[in-house]
Design an enzyme around this catalytic site. Structure first.
Site, PDB file in Angstrom:
ATOM      1  N   ARG A 232     -23.008  15.773  -4.439  1.00 22.81           N
ATOM      2  CA  ARG A 232     -23.188  15.031  -5.689  1.00 22.81           C
ATOM      3  C   ARG A 232     -23.748  15.980  -6.746  1.00 22.81           C
ATOM      4  O   ARG A 232     -24.656  16.755  -6.474  1.00 22.81           O
ATOM      5  CB  ARG A 232     -24.160  13.852  -5.496  1.00 22.81           C
ATOM      6  CG  ARG A 232     -23.571  12.665  -4.751  1.00 22.81           C
ATOM      7  CD  ARG A 232     -22.515  11.949  -5.577  1.00 22.81           C
ATOM      8  NE  ARG A 232     -21.888  10.855  -4.853  1.00 22.81           N
ATOM      9  CZ  ARG A 232     -20.793  10.953  -4.136  1.00 22.81           C
ATOM     10  NH1 ARG A 232     -20.195  12.124  -3.995  1.00 22.81           N
ATOM     11  NH2 ARG A 232     -20.277   9.898  -3.545  1.00 22.81           N
ATOM     12  N   GLU A 261     -22.370  23.207 -19.104  1.00 24.30           N
ATOM     13  CA  GLU A 261     -23.255  24.364 -19.004  1.00 24.30           C
ATOM     14  C   GLU A 261     -22.901  25.295 -17.844  1.00 24.30           C
ATOM     15  O   GLU A 261     -23.357  26.443 -17.811  1.00 24.30           O
ATOM     16  CB  GLU A 261     -24.718  23.910 -18.886  1.00 24.30           C
ATOM     17  CG  GLU A 261     -25.020  23.042 -17.677  1.00 24.30           C
ATOM     18  CD  GLU A 261     -24.820  21.548 -17.937  1.00 24.30           C
ATOM     19  OE1 GLU A 261     -25.442  20.750 -17.220  1.00 24.30           O
ATOM     20  OE2 GLU A 261     -24.043  21.201 -18.850  1.00 24.30           O
ATOM     21  N   HIS A 273     -13.961  18.098  -8.471  1.00 25.88           N
ATOM     22  CA  HIS A 273     -14.218  17.026  -7.505  1.00 25.88           C
ATOM     23  C   HIS A 273     -13.069  16.897  -6.514  1.00 25.88           C
ATOM     24  O   HIS A 273     -12.434  15.844  -6.378  1.00 25.88           O
ATOM     25  CB  HIS A 273     -14.454  15.688  -8.227  1.00 25.88           C
ATOM     26  CG  HIS A 273     -15.238  14.714  -7.386  1.00 25.88           C
ATOM     27  ND1 HIS A 273     -15.499  13.432  -7.792  1.00 25.88           N
ATOM     28  CD2 HIS A 273     -15.813  14.844  -6.166  1.00 25.88           C
ATOM     29  CE1 HIS A 273     -16.196  12.805  -6.852  1.00 25.88           C
ATOM     30  NE2 HIS A 273     -16.404  13.642  -5.870  1.00 25.88           N
TER      31      HIS A 273
END
Length: 406
Positions: A232, A261, A273
């Protein structure tokens, strides 16, 4: 008996095929569904019909589902633990290799040689030294979380010749039995951090784990540690890890959770993902989720719920009788209220199963005879009850009641 299922994402056909079309109506745009099948769609802002009885997540994580609110309404939330474990395990091993061997950058550099013809082999040999990286063999891997995925990663890493430490304060007996005996168990996270050349995270994101990789924890790690996060995104404080990457304290980060970032940092590999993005995993998750919904809607059974206790009966519903599925707050004297109401109605209880999980309780009560609307209303009116759902032995119209509080 018929049910409506709403799909919020594309669900693999092999999963939907578990639900017979003469019993189940399935569509992405459907009114008043009985249940919802979802993958990654965000449900937090959705206005759900009071008719929704269950939500099945075709995957392990449930951050996209408003679980406390659904629990209060007596809505059972399922997930599919282990169905995508192999897919994630394989991506973690790829990430470990990519964190060591800069193959992606090497490939980009080699592609830039296009047009140089016969000079390419010599140029490639001269340039390869800039892409040197360490081997996994002989290094130490720290695995945080030893559930289905973490245990598989730990076991496989041993075959790469790595020394493996695992940390999991909630390690179950079944999970422990799946671990290779050569996996060492760290008593504390600090111990794991201090020993590990590589760290991979396999825990859910909770208030306790959010931002667990931060300036403080990184300080206790080895210089040049390589970190893998396919679990996660919120488990890592991005600002802190960028500081550590810039200083060299952390040599590399491979994450399955892209963020502004992190993108284009020379020591970060961001993936979109991909953890469960294999056809096999999508099929496995869809099949498991569909079977969970089917067993719950047709028989009241609960398996792999994240908010309700496991509750299963193999008993058939009595001929001409009623199965009452009642969710309620786990408060003393509640069950006696149910038996009193049924007794006063001269209804015999053929079987009674009660299970609890923290503040939540769930009952499967089989009654000899058809339970009428007024009896269901009396059960639902009990102040601790969230939902009463009858399942009839014969093909009678379904009646459902929820407490006034909901």
């Amino acid at each position: 008996m018929s049910f409506k299922i709403q799909t919020l994402n594309k669900i693999a056909a092999v999963g939907l095929n578990q639900l017979e079309r003469d019993v189940y109506e399935i569509a992405s745009d459907i009114n008043n569904p009985d249940a919802i099948l979802v993958r990654s769609a965000d449900m937090h802002e959705m206005q759900l019909s009071d008719n929704v009885k269950a939500v099945a997540r075709a995957g392990a994580g449930t951050n996209n589902i408003p679980i406390p609110e659904l629990t209060e309404k007596g809505v059972v939330v399922f997930n599919t633990p282990g169905a995508n474990a192999n897919a994630v395990k394989e991506l973690v091993m790829l990430a470990l290799l990519l964190s060591s061997r800069p193959a992606i950058e090497a490939n980009k550099w080699a592609n830039a040689l296009a047009g140089k013809g016969d000079a390419i082999p010599e140029l490639a040999e001269k340039g390869k030294s800039q892409f040197v990286g360490p081997e996994l063999m002989g290094k130490t891997l720290g695995v945080i979380g030893l559930g289905a995925i973490g245990a598989m990663v730990a076991n496989l890493a041993l075959h790469f010749g790595m020394e493996v430490y695992g940390y999991d304060p909630f390690l179950s007996v079944s999970a422990a039995l799946k671990l290779n005996k050569n996996v060492k168990i760290a008593e504390t996270l600090d111990t794991l951090y201090a020993k590990s050349d590589y760290i991979t995270i396999h825990v859910p994101q909770t208030n306790d784990t959010k931002g667990m990789i931060n300036a403080s924890s990184i300080k206790t790690m080895k210089d040049g540690v390589r970190i893998i996060n396919i679990a996660r995104g919120g488990l890592i404080n991005n600002a802190d890890i960028i500081t550590a990457l810039d200083s060299g304290k952390v040599a590399a980060l491979v994450t399955d959770f892209a963020a502004e970032e992190l993108l284009n940092h020379k020591n970060v590999i961001c993936l979109p993902h991909l953890g469960a993005s294999t056809p096999e995993a999508e099929d496995n998750c869809a099949v498991m989720a569909a079977k969970e919904l089917k067993d719950f809607l047709e028989f009241g059974n609960i398996t792999n719920s994240v908010n309700f206790p496991k509750t299963i009966t193999d008993n058939p519903i009595p001929q001409g009788g009623t199965r009452l599925c009642i969710s309620h707050k786990n408060i003393p004297d509640t069950i006696s209220k149910f038996t009193t109401i049924l007794g006063e109605a001269k209804l015999n209880i053929a079987s009674f199963i009660n299970q609890a999980r923290g503040d939540v309780a769930y009952n499967i009560i089989d009654v000899d005879g058809k339970v009428t609307d007024d009896i269901i209303a009396k059960l639902a009116a009990c102040d601790t009850v969230n939902r009463v759902r009858p399942i009839f032995a014969e093909k009678d119209e379904h009646i459902e009641a929820t407490s006034d509080e909901n």
